[in-house]
Design a protein around this motif. Structure first.
Motif, mmCIF file in Angstrom:
data_model
loop_
_atom_site.group_PDB
_atom_site.id
_atom_site.type_symbol
_atom_site.label_atom_id
_atom_site.label_comp_id
_atom_site.label_asym_id
_atom_site.label_seq_id
_atom_site.Cartn_x
_atom_site.Cartn_y
_atom_site.Cartn_z
ATOM 1 N N SER A 87 -35.511 42.297 8.055
ATOM 2 C CA SER A 87 -34.716 42.096 9.277
ATOM 3 C C SER A 87 -33.471 41.248 9.037
ATOM 4 C CB SER A 87 -35.589 41.475 10.373
ATOM 5 O OG SER A 87 -36.223 40.292 9.920
ATOM 6 N N ALA A 88 -32.999 41.202 7.782
ATOM 7 C CA ALA A 88 -31.677 40.652 7.478
ATOM 8 C C ALA A 88 -31.528 39.168 7.811
ATOM 9 C CB ALA A 88 -30.596 41.485 8.157
ATOM 10 N N ASN A 89 -30.293 38.753 7.971
ATOM 11 C CA ASN A 89 -29.947 37.332 8.067
ATOM 12 C C ASN A 89 -29.977 36.807 9.498
ATOM 13 O OD1 ASN A 89 -28.826 36.769 5.188
ATOM 14 N ND2 ASN A 89 -27.740 38.612 5.818
ATOM 15 N N ARG A 90 -30.326 35.539 9.621
ATOM 16 C CA ARG A 90 -30.159 34.846 10.897
ATOM 17 C C ARG A 90 -28.709 34.381 10.974
ATOM 18 N NH1 ARG A 90 -29.624 29.772 12.758
ATOM 19 N NH2 ARG A 90 -30.429 29.297 14.839
ATOM 20 N N LYS A 91 -28.023 34.750 12.027
ATOM 21 C CA LYS A 91 -26.635 34.363 12.238
ATOM 22 C C LYS A 91 -26.484 33.723 13.621
ATOM 23 C CE LYS A 91 -24.800 35.992 8.416
ATOM 24 N NZ LYS A 91 -24.100 35.114 7.438
ATOM 25 N N ASP A 92 -25.583 32.776 13.730
ATOM 26 C CA ASP A 92 -25.374 32.106 15.017
ATOM 27 C C ASP A 92 -24.999 33.092 16.116
ATOM 28 O OD1 ASP A 92 -25.998 29.661 13.913
ATOM 29 O OD2 ASP A 92 -23.905 29.117 13.516
ATOM 30 N N ASP A 93 -24.290 34.161 15.740
ATOM 31 C CA ASP A 93 -23.885 35.161 16.728
ATOM 32 C C ASP A 93 -24.834 36.354 16.760
ATOM 33 O OD1 ASP A 93 -23.274 36.275 14.296
ATOM 34 O OD2 ASP A 93 -21.193 36.784 14.793
ATOM 35 N N ASP A 94 -25.975 36.248 16.034
ATOM 36 C CA ASP A 94 -26.975 37.328 15.962
ATOM 37 C C ASP A 94 -26.373 38.632 15.444
ATOM 38 O OD1 ASP A 94 -28.912 35.599 16.936
ATOM 39 O OD2 ASP A 94 -28.651 36.231 19.017
ATOM 40 N N ARG A 95 -25.411 38.505 14.553
ATOM 41 C CA ARG A 95 -24.717 39.682 14.031
ATOM 42 C C ARG A 95 -25.678 40.729 13.481
ATOM 43 N NH1 ARG A 95 -22.089 39.074 8.311
ATOM 44 N NH2 ARG A 95 -24.306 39.411 7.846
ATOM 45 N N ASP A 96 -26.593 40.327 12.596
ATOM 46 C CA ASP A 96 -27.453 41.309 11.937
ATOM 47 C C ASP A 96 -28.472 41.902 12.896
ATOM 48 O OD1 ASP A 96 -25.990 40.783 9.715
ATOM 49 O OD2 ASP A 96 -27.588 39.864 8.549
ATOM 50 N N ALA A 97 -29.008 41.080 13.781
ATOM 51 C CA ALA A 97 -29.947 41.600 14.788
ATOM 52 C C ALA A 97 -29.254 42.647 15.657
ATOM 53 C CB ALA A 97 -30.489 40.463 15.640
ATOM 54 N N LYS A 98 -28.019 42.390 16.028
ATOM 55 C CA LYS A 98 -27.274 43.332 16.864
ATOM 56 C C LYS A 98 -26.973 44.623 16.096
ATOM 57 C CE LYS A 98 -25.126 39.724 19.707
ATOM 58 N NZ LYS A 98 -23.866 38.974 19.972
ATOM 59 N N ARG A 99 -26.684 44.502 14.807
ATOM 60 C CA ARG A 99 -26.425 45.704 14.014
ATOM 61 C C ARG A 99 -27.693 46.549 13.883
ATOM 62 N NH1 ARG A 99 -22.478 43.598 9.025
ATOM 63 N NH2 ARG A 99 -20.629 43.209 10.343
ATOM 64 N N ILE A 100 -28.823 45.899 13.655
ATOM 65 C CA ILE A 100 -30.094 46.630 13.574
ATOM 66 C C ILE A 100 -30.383 47.319 14.905
ATOM 67 C CG2 ILE A 100 -32.597 46.393 13.308
ATOM 68 C CD1 ILE A 100 -31.988 43.978 11.436
ATOM 69 N N HIS A 101 -30.207 46.589 15.990
ATOM 70 C CA HIS A 101 -30.463 47.141 17.318
ATOM 71 C C HIS A 101 -29.572 48.346 17.597
ATOM 72 C CE1 HIS A 101 -30.049 47.032 21.852
ATOM 73 N NE2 HIS A 101 -31.343 47.174 21.692
ATOM 74 N N ALA A 102 -28.310 48.261 17.202
ATOM 75 C CA ALA A 102 -27.371 49.357 17.452
ATOM 76 C C ALA A 102 -27.791 50.617 16.703
ATOM 77 C CB ALA A 102 -25.958 48.932 17.044
ATOM 78 N N VAL A 103 -28.196 50.472 15.450
ATOM 79 C CA VAL A 103 -28.620 51.640 14.679
ATOM 80 C C VAL A 103 -29.945 52.182 15.213
ATOM 81 C CG1 VAL A 103 -29.312 52.466 12.385
ATOM 82 C CG2 VAL A 103 -27.333 50.971 12.626
ATOM 83 N N ALA A 104 -30.849 51.287 15.615
ATOM 84 C CA ALA A 104 -32.118 51.729 16.197
ATOM 85 C C ALA A 104 -31.870 52.564 17.456
ATOM 86 C CB ALA A 104 -32.998 50.527 16.520
ATOM 87 N N LYS A 105 -30.943 52.131 18.292
ATOM 88 C CA LYS A 105 -30.615 52.890 19.496
ATOM 89 C C LYS A 105 -29.984 54.231 19.122
ATOM 90 C CE LYS A 105 -30.995 51.465 23.200
ATOM 91 N NZ LYS A 105 -32.141 51.554 24.147
ATOM 92 N N LEU A 106 -29.133 54.213 18.100
ATOM 93 C CA LEU A 106 -28.516 55.446 17.609
ATOM 94 C C LEU A 106 -29.586 56.434 17.155
ATOM 95 C CD1 LEU A 106 -25.788 56.858 16.755
ATOM 96 C CD2 LEU A 106 -26.198 55.883 14.489
ATOM 97 N N ALA A 107 -30.675 55.902 16.584
ATOM 98 C CA ALA A 107 -31.782 56.745 16.112
ATOM 99 C C ALA A 107 -32.707 57.161 17.245
ATOM 100 C CB ALA A 107 -32.574 55.995 15.048
ATOM 101 N N GLY A 108 -32.406 56.736 18.470
ATOM 102 C CA GLY A 108 -33.196 57.118 19.623
ATOM 103 C C GLY A 108 -34.425 56.267 19.855
#
Length: 342
Positions: free
Chosen positions: A53-74
């Motif tokens: 689940s990638a890096n912890r970032k103050d702006d939650d950058r990696d969590a948001k990127r994972i979420h975006a691709v997960a949504k793209l995958a349906g």
């Protein structure tokens, strides 16, 4: 059932069948964590497994990127989060991701091997609390609970599988030149989960950050993995892993490097990969800025080209059919190439 009721239900059944029929491929996404790790697998049945689940970032950058691709995958949730090992670039974004979408099951290798390091111990404890009793510890030889595919753990908790997979066997000649390196300074890497995922004729290998000395027993003196089609470079393509005996024994047709702009992809890694028998292409998460440009792959096979500043976090994707044919595509350009399994 009355005819009117039957006619009312029929469209719903047809819609369900159409949706089921639509998801026939195994899809693998490499989400850009700029040197971290986040590999999303969606099986032909629609079940999902996020590997790291990638890096912890103050702006939650990696969590948001994972979420975006997960949504793209349906996806509306992550069925399984498999954490290969307890390092921040592999588990840091899990708490933030869990706030964005549900995670049903957490899989890992067990207790942190770096409990004597306060920062690592605190991160591990936070992970344990996040799992909330929905945790499964696996060992080498275990099967991962994925429907429609076969996924076996080949390494975990500093041990490898006892018996070779189909296609494996003695590897004496190649192992004659095997050499070890200085022990890895981060013992958690030694405990990385590695697995082979198979779908029809297709095989995918991911060894997390398993260091050189701990990956060699997978192929020397016995190749316990066999050959694979797609290989995610170990340890982000760093030369702390990726021993030639390992790469050359598994003979991938395609390598995916989840590197960052300045992490992973040194010249030696490219040399080992390109000497591998049968390798056709190396796809990269990032252009390796510290390596001469001509040693990198063609830009059409690189998801991100610039430094971290301004990086848009483009992904790579592989879509695999039951007959073994698979297509790798670049989320930045749309360029794709199709390969046949061995």
């Amino acid at each position: 059932m009355p005819i009117a009721s039957t006619l009312a239900v029929l469209p719903l059944l047809l819609l369900a069948a159409a949706r089921s029929d639509k998801k026939r491929t195994l899809d693998i996404y490499w989400i850009d964590a700029e040197g971290g790790a986040a590999t999303l697998i969606v099986t032909p049945t629609g079940q999902s497994m996020l590997v790291d689940s990638a890096n912890r970032k103050d702006d939650d950058r990696d969590a948001k990127r994972i979420h975006a691709v997960a949504k793209l995958a349906g996806l509306e949730k992550i069925d399984i989060l498999l954490t290969t090992h307890n390092h921040g670039d592999h588990m840091g974004a899990a708490p933030a991701l869990a706030k964005l979408m549900p995670i049903d099951l957490f899989i890992d290798h067990g207790d942190s091997a770096e409990a004597d390091r306060p920062k690592a111990a605190a991160a591990y404890q936070a992970y344990v609390e996040l799992t909330g009793g929905r945790r499964k510890i696996v060992k080498a030889g275990d099967k991962l609970p994925l429907r429609g595919v076969d996924a076996v753990v080949v390494a975990a908790a500093a041990k490898v599988i006892d018996r070779p997979r189909k296609g494996g066997g003695p590897n004496t000649e190649l192992c004659k030149t095997a050499a070890t390196k200085e022990p890895d300074v981060d013992p958690e890497n030694n405990h990385s989960i590695g697995f082979v995922l198979s779908y029809g004729k297709f095989d995918f290998l991911d060894l997390g950050d398993l260091p050189w000395n701990y990956e060699l027993p997978l192929v020397c003196p016995i190749n316990r993995i066999g050959v694979v089609d797609l290989y995610q470079t170990t340890h982000h393509g760093l030369d702390r892993s990726g021993a030639p005996q390992v790469v050359w024994a598994v003979k991938p047709r395609v390598a995916i490097m989840n590197n960052g702009p300045k992490k992973g992809g040194p010249p030696g890694t490219f040399e080992i990969l390109r000497k591998s028998p049968g390798l056709e292409d190396i796809w990269q998460g990032h252009l390796a800025l510290g390596t001469p440009k001509e040693l990198n792959s063609d830009e059409s096979m690189i998801a991100n080209l610039g430094p971290t500043e301004g990086c848009e976090g483009h992904y790579l994707k592989a879509s695999i059919a039951k007959d073994g044919k698979y297509t790798v595509s670049n989320g930045r350009t749309g360029f794709s190439k199709t390969y046949a399994s061995r």
